[in-house]
Design an enzyme around this catalytic site. Structure first.
Site, PDB file in Angstrom:
ATOM      1  N   ASP A 165     -97.018 -36.650-114.493  1.00  0.00           N
ATOM      2  CA  ASP A 165     -96.389 -35.346-114.670  1.00  0.00           C
ATOM      3  C   ASP A 165     -94.875 -35.471-114.842  1.00  0.00           C
ATOM      4  OD1 ASP A 165     -96.357 -32.345-114.415  1.00  0.00           O
ATOM      5  OD2 ASP A 165     -95.145 -32.855-112.653  1.00  0.00           O
ATOM      6  N   GLU A 191     -96.383 -37.171-119.468  1.00  0.00           N
ATOM      7  CA  GLU A 191     -95.902 -35.865-119.922  1.00  0.00           C
ATOM      8  C   GLU A 191     -94.383 -35.942-119.929  1.00  0.00           C
ATOM      9  OE1 GLU A 191     -95.170 -31.247-118.814  1.00  0.00           O
ATOM     10  OE2 GLU A 191     -95.502 -32.737-117.266  1.00  0.00           O
TER      11      GLU A 191
END
Length: 613
Positions: free
Chosen positions: A265, A302
């Site tokens: 993330d 990401e």
């Protein structure tokens, strides 16, 4: 660091009711483990190199509860706890990872280039909101053409309602979802269906409630700040212990839970200015495990940096991760379909930008960004397409809207099909957000279940400020209300009814083409040429390989428009989103084309032609 490279943190069950405890607490003078059940007692741990404390204890059966006592002052759960059934403030539990009867011994994974990712939130994918309830739906996802299931974070978070990015125990599986055994059953069932499993993990911050890591050591640094609070200490004093914590965590998911890939993330909020970036170290550990196990494991980032160093190999100064998300693709597609231009969408909205994203990966490749008010990105045109994950929707782009609207409530049915085709037929790894495949209309809203009233109020105020950049008025739905989760739960029963069923079949047809057509299976950049006009917004993609040719025409205009075809030869139509079988207005593109010629398309439609040889 070398002496602790293979250290396993937390409570490692050894069998015969023996357990090995390892804790990193470099600034403590005395540490003991308190066994709370089944036989309460206190066991001192011995200090070892690097600030670690270790000890082996007998009469510790699986399921034993424990906590650590630090300097005879405070007691805390294990920061590397593998199970927190009483929540983030309760004791930790010993887990016997060798007890699960895996049935996936023959599983060797799915090649990354063949990933078709389905992102879901465990708590809202089914009314039951647990791992076991997902299993009966796997066969239909497989039938659709999905090859990889991506789970939003499942590390233990406060309460039982959360997106997962407030996790505070990176090694523990959320108890309300089914805990360690539930996740293993789901992964095992996925592998039986031929589905890989991607797990979303968070290494840029810890959640605010139940985060006791600062009591053990300098997990955080004041040198940097993230949008969610203090940054994790990857390059400051005592950072080797923090880095080892994260390296151990990726091995934990790959080895104990048979996860195939990890989605990291928001790596743009991971700060490390050391000579070896923590991402490079994670990739080295992943590659070593792949070689050890004889099967591939992947790290997917990401990132909104548009930085090719993330995926470039070390020989080119990169970190070597397998793939990264391309926000540019989503933003191009979203603005063309919706016309939205607020916030970061102000940098997008032209068909030529989507053509560039299809051709080269990034739109902003050291181009000036009005939203950022600076130059942004790097050139990715030499990176293989399978190194990029693209989407028309994902949890962030839906859930970070004030009302959590999906594309199905923002655009018409023809535009939904156009979005599907643009994503699935691209050369990149396509990702679908749960329910997208049948046009789910329920919103996906932000929700939490913190036990601290001040935290809940802080969340409410933070959400309000977040939407100011988009000039939105009104109050967002209450993130702390159970009704918000209920509103966000899929209406799975819609999937085969009316236009929902047609959209589902359209997605399946697209995925079959992607999987079986030789040219669409080709992932090399030199096989694709994309061109566009901005007025009207038209995109034309030419694919070719070994004498075979495809022509893909897309009309993003709200009215009919015509493509000028410059390629010679006879072309036969193999897919038309405007066809009546897809509830379209009726095809205007002819069954065959003799180029050069003009090809008319209805509003918000696309057509795929194959060259006759």
């Amino acid at each position: 660091m070398d002496a602790i490279a293979n250290m396993t943190l937390g409570a490692q069950y050894l069998g015969d009711h023996r357990c090995h405890f390892t804790l990193w607490a470099p600034q403590r003078q005395q540490v003991s483990v308190e066994i709370l059940a089944p036989q309460p007692r206190q066991l001192p741990l011995e200090p070892t190199a690097g600030g670690y404390w270790q000890g082996v204890a007998d009469q510790i059966p699986p399921g034993s509860t424990y906590q650590f006592r630090l300097d005879n002052e405070i007691t805390r759960p294990d920061p590397a706890s593998h199970h927190q059934p009483q929540g983030v403030h309760g004791p930790s539990v010993v887990v016997d990872h060798g007890a699960f009867a895996w049935a996936d011994r023959e599983w060797t994974g799915v090649p990354l280039a063949d990933y078709v990712i389905y992102e879901l939130h465990v708590g809202t994918f089914t009314p039951e909101g647990c791992f076991d309830a997902i299993i009966p739906r796997l066969a239909e996802l497989k039938e659709l053409g999905i090859t990889a299931l991506e789970l939003m974070p499942v590390a233990q978070f406060p309460g039982d309602r959360n997106w997962g990015y407030d996790g505070v125990y990176p090694f523990a599986v959320q108890h309300s979802y089914g805990g360690p055994e539930g996740l293993k059953r789901l992964v095992d069932a996925c592998h039986q269906q031929g589905l890989a499993v991607v797990l979303d993990v968070v290494y840029n911050h810890f959640g605010p409630e139940g985060n006791y890591t600062a009591d053990f050591g300098p997990y955080f640094t004041d040198t940097y700040r993230t949008p969610w609070g203090a940054a994790i200490n990857f390059d400051g004093p005592h950072s080797p212990g923090v880095r080892q914590f994260v390296v151990d965590n990726i091995r934990h998911w790959f080895c104990h839970y048979h996860i195939d890939a990890l989605r990291l993330d928001a790596i743009h909020a991971i700060y490390d200015f050391g000579a070896k970036h923590i991402l490079a170290e994670l990739q080295q550990a992943t590659q070593a495990l792949s070689q050890e196990r004889g099967r591939p494991y992947y790290l997917i980032a990401e990132s909104d940096l548009n930085d090719v160093r993330v995926i470039h190999p070390p020989q080119r100064g990169g970190y070597g991760l397998a793939a990264q998300w391309s926000d540019d693709f989503h933003h191009c597609l979203h603005t063309l379909l919706t016309g939205e231009q607020s916030g970061y969408y102000q940098d997008f909205g032209q068909a030529e930008q989507l053509a560039k994203a299809l051709q080269a990966g990034f739109v902003y490749d050291w181009a000036y960004s009005r939203h950022r008010r600076r130059y942004h990105g790097s050139d990715a045109s030499d990176c293989p397409p399978q190194q990029f994950v693209v989407c028309a929707q994902n949890h962030d782009q839906v859930g970070n809207r004030m009302l959590g609207e999906r594309l199905s409530t923002l655009v018409g049915f023809e535009a939904l099909k156009l979005a599907a085709a643009t994503t699935v037929l691209s050369p990149y790894i396509p990702l679908m957000f749960m329910g997208e495949e049948y046009g789910e209309t329920a919103p996906f809203l932000y929700f939490v279940s913190h036990g601290d009233a001040d935290l809940i109020e802080a969340v409410r105020q933070g959400r309000q400020r977040e939407f100011e950049a988009f000039h939105l008025q009104g109050q967002p739905p209450d993130a702390a209300s159970p009704k918000t989760v209920q509103q966000s739960t899929l209406n799975w029963q819609q999937r085969h009814h009316d236009h929902h069923g047609v959209l589902w079949r359209f997605y399946r047809q697209l995925l079959q083409l992607r999987s079986h057509h030789p040219i669409l299976r080709q992932r090399e950049r030199h096989t694709l040429t994309a061109n566009a006009s901005n007025d009207p917004p038209l995109v034309q993609v030419y694919r070719h390989d070994k004498g075979q040719q495809l022509l893909w025409l897309l009309n993003f205009a709200p009215a009919a428009a015509s493509h000028d075809i410059v390629q010679d030869g006879i072309w036969s139509k193999c897919l038309d989103s405007a066809d009546e079988q897809w509830l379209g207005p009726g095809a205007t593109a002819p069954p065959t084309l003799a180029g050069p010629t003009a090809c008319p398309l209805p509003a918000h439609s696309c057509v795929l032609y194959e060259h006759n040889t």
